[in-house]
Design an enzyme around this catalytic site. Structure first.
Site, mmCIF file in Angstrom:
data_model
loop_
_atom_site.group_PDB
_atom_site.id
_atom_site.type_symbol
_atom_site.label_atom_id
_atom_site.label_comp_id
_atom_site.label_asym_id
_atom_site.label_seq_id
_atom_site.Cartn_x
_atom_site.Cartn_y
_atom_site.Cartn_z
ATOM 1 N N SER A 217 -9.653 -0.435 7.406
ATOM 2 C CA SER A 217 -9.106 -0.356 6.049
ATOM 3 C C SER A 217 -8.401 -1.592 5.518
ATOM 4 O O SER A 217 -8.107 -1.645 4.322
ATOM 5 C CB SER A 217 -8.148 0.827 5.951
ATOM 6 O OG SER A 217 -8.895 1.990 5.740
ATOM 7 N N SER B 38 -9.663 1.779 3.104
ATOM 8 C CA SER B 38 -8.822 2.521 2.179
ATOM 9 C C SER B 38 -7.805 1.659 1.443
ATOM 10 O O SER B 38 -7.270 2.087 0.420
ATOM 11 C CB SER B 38 -8.083 3.628 2.940
ATOM 12 O OG SER B 38 -7.210 3.069 3.904
ATOM 13 N N LYS C 264 0.845 -1.202 0.000
ATOM 14 C CA LYS C 264 0.000 0.000 0.000
ATOM 15 C C LYS C 264 0.879 1.251 0.000
ATOM 16 O O LYS C 264 1.889 1.305 0.711
ATOM 17 C CB LYS C 264 -0.891 -0.034 1.245
ATOM 18 C CG LYS C 264 -1.896 1.101 1.350
ATOM 19 C CD LYS C 264 -2.775 0.961 2.613
ATOM 20 C CE LYS C 264 -3.849 2.015 2.724
ATOM 21 N NZ LYS C 264 -4.652 1.885 3.946
HETATM 22 N N1 GLN Z 1 -12.929 4.173 6.416
HETATM 23 C C1 GLN Z 1 -12.379 4.660 7.646
HETATM 24 C C2 GLN Z 1 -12.016 6.116 7.460
HETATM 25 O O1 GLN Z 1 -12.333 6.634 6.462
HETATM 26 C C3 GLN Z 1 -11.207 3.835 8.051
HETATM 27 C C4 GLN Z 1 -10.000 4.114 7.251
HETATM 28 C C5 GLN Z 1 -8.820 3.319 7.674
HETATM 29 O O2 GLN Z 1 -8.924 2.307 8.368
HETATM 30 N N2 GLN Z 1 -7.658 3.808 7.278
HETATM 31 O O3 GLN Z 1 -11.432 6.725 8.292
#
Ligand code: GLN
Length: 489
Positions: free
Chosen positions: A179, A155, A80
């Site tokens: 995420s 994400s 990532k």
């Molecule tokens: N979807 C969540 C957010 O937008 C979690 C994102 C993540 O775990 N990096 O913050």
């Protein structure tokens, strides 16, 4: 094809010299050439660097290096775009880092390299890991390999899509509120979020430092165990990493789960849960029962407050962490008449709208006059949420829930409605607030269209072995992890 293998499947064949690391790497690169124009999991990929690393691995094996000493020797793993790998681009899915190239390895990458892995490709993500769909990337949207009109989750959408489309053997992502687990669920692969402190965050670009953890996305549970073991452990460069001994996680995948107690939180099987998801999770619970687990209804009474608490704590930390992207230190710079103008022009042009929304919200909840009412109160609720889990874990060995309320939604369906988007993490966020570990694994499909459904297992702090064992027993008794999306060449 070698790119379709699991990590353990490939290392078995590499050990017997049936195949080479170069062939395995080439197979991944060929698959990227074949399908990534439809999926767009990769922001970039340096093929010649990947092949050069593969050649080094092949030479090491020819000189007698073994997989017992270096468990990932010759295994191509994609990363990532928020985890620093030396001499590779590091953009965090954002424009603000410009042409930044990381001058150093994160601890996770250092550990993967010393285990022999081939570190290749930068995987797409929501900008600075803020999002649930990978639509917030400055580099375009990643598509779900099961249905390219749908989001892959986020994400770490690129990390999940790349694994499920067999563009790599495994990948790494980061999980602040879901995420890793949420995209794994929506793309039909395994995603593991370790206990806070299990894996060093050094070299992970910080979003919300008290919630962030790095973890693997894989094709099966055994691979998650193998990769988790390689990257775990205390690190003097991350003071929140914990000096617990690192178990042999793959060794915990034996034996049955008879007598283990699994908690089913009554607050999770609620309205808004898609009927097909609910049905698949209930069937998975029945299967776990058949394997000998005892199911216990539990209550996590503060569940309703998790999303609100998360969006105060995470945005507050993000507003501080993202202050460093100022146009002075690195990346994009848009000059101005004075420093203030330079900062605001650079940040105005460099950050996307979701990141700006979070910085504004985070700055607000920390500002004097509001700090106590929002931030401090959210910290207190966070303690109550953690206590809910600790109370439950006095009665049960692990907790079982859906990973997401629905299967993958259409691209664009929630992009104008941040609140709806935030609600897609309703089942994953509490785990980060509580600092415990969690894994998502495939537990079925919706019928029309056929889309993956994820099962989430949550474990005690440093209870990784227990959830791996339960997940493995379930996985091996069901066919779901063997299914692959039908991608057109
Ligand atoms: N979807 C969540 C957010 O937008 C979690 C994102 C993540 O775990 N990096 O913050």
């Amino acid at each position: 094809m070698l790119n379709q293998l699991t990590v353990s499947g490939l290392t078995a064949r590499l050990s017997k010299r049936e195949v080479s690391a170069r062939e395995a790497t080439q197979a991944c690169l060929d698959q990227i050439n074949r399908v990534d124009s439809q999926i767009h999991a990769f922001i970039s990929c340096d093929a010649s660097d990947a092949l050069a690393q593969a050649d080094v691995a092949d030479q090491d094996m020819a000189r007698g290096a073994t997989h017992s000493a270096r468990p990932l020797l010759g295994v191509p793993i994609a990363i990532k775009d928020v985890i620093a790998a030396k001499n590779q681009p590091l953009n965090c899915g954002s424009k603000i880092l410009g042409n930044y190239i990381s001058p150093y390895d994160s601890t996770v990458i250092e550990k993967l390299k010393s285990a022999g892995a081939i570190i290749f490709g930068r995987l797409n993500m929501d900008e600075f890991a803020m999002g649930s769909s990978t639509e917030n990337s400055a580099f375009g949207v990643t598509k779900n390999p099961w249905d390219t009109s749908r989001i892959p989750g986020g994400s770490s959408g690129g990390s999940a899509a790349a694994v499920s489309a067999d563009e790599c053997l495994a990948s790494f992502g980061s999980d602040t509120g879901g995420s890793i687990r949420q995209p794994a669920a929506l793309c039909g692969c395994v995603g593991f979020k370790p206990t806070y402190g299990r894996v060093s965050r050094y070299g992970l670009v910080a979003f919300a430092s008290s919630l962030d953890q790095i973890g693997p996305l894989t094709k099966d549970i055994r691979d998650a165990a193998i990769l988790l073991e390689v990257v775990s452990g205390v690190d003097r460069r991350d003071s929140t990493s914990v000096p617990h001994p690192v178990p042999n996680y793959a060794a915990s995948l034996v034996g049955d789960i008879k007598g283990l107690k699994l908690g089913l939180p009554k607050e999770y099987m609620v309205e808004g849960l898609d009927p097909e998801v609910s049905q698949a999770v209930r069937a998975a619970v029945a299967q776990l029962q058949k394997l000998g687990a005892e199911i216990v209804e539990i209550s996590l009474p503060h569940t309703d407050f998790a999303v609100a608490t998360y969006y105060i704590v995470a945005t507050a930390e993000a507003s501080a962490n993202l202050a460093r992207f100022d146009g002075i230190r690195y990346g994009l710079r848009i000059s101005g008449a004075d420093p203030i103008e330079l900062y605001s022009k650079t940040r105005g042009a460099g950050f996307g709208s979701e990141v700006k929304r979070r910085i504004i919200l985070g700055t607000y909840v920390l500002s004097s006059g509001y700090h106590d009412a929002y931030y401090l109160r959210a910290q207190k609720v966070r303690t109550l949420i953690r206590q809910d889990f600790l109370n439950a874990f006095e009665r049960v060995d692990a907790i079982v829930t859906p990973t997401t309320p629905t299967a993958a939604f259409k691209i664009g369906a929630k992009s104008d409605d941040p609140l709806q988007m935030y609600l897609s993490d309703i089942f994953t966020i509490s785990c980060n607030l509580a600092g415990i570990c969690g894994v998502s694994l495939p537990c079925g499909f919706t019928s029309n269209p056929k889309l993956p459904i994820g099962l989430q297992l949550l474990g005690k702090p440093f209870g990784e072995e227990t959830i791996l064992k339960i997940a493995h027993a379930y996985e091996q008794s069901t066919p779901w992890h063997k299914e692959r999306p039908a991608l057109k060449a």
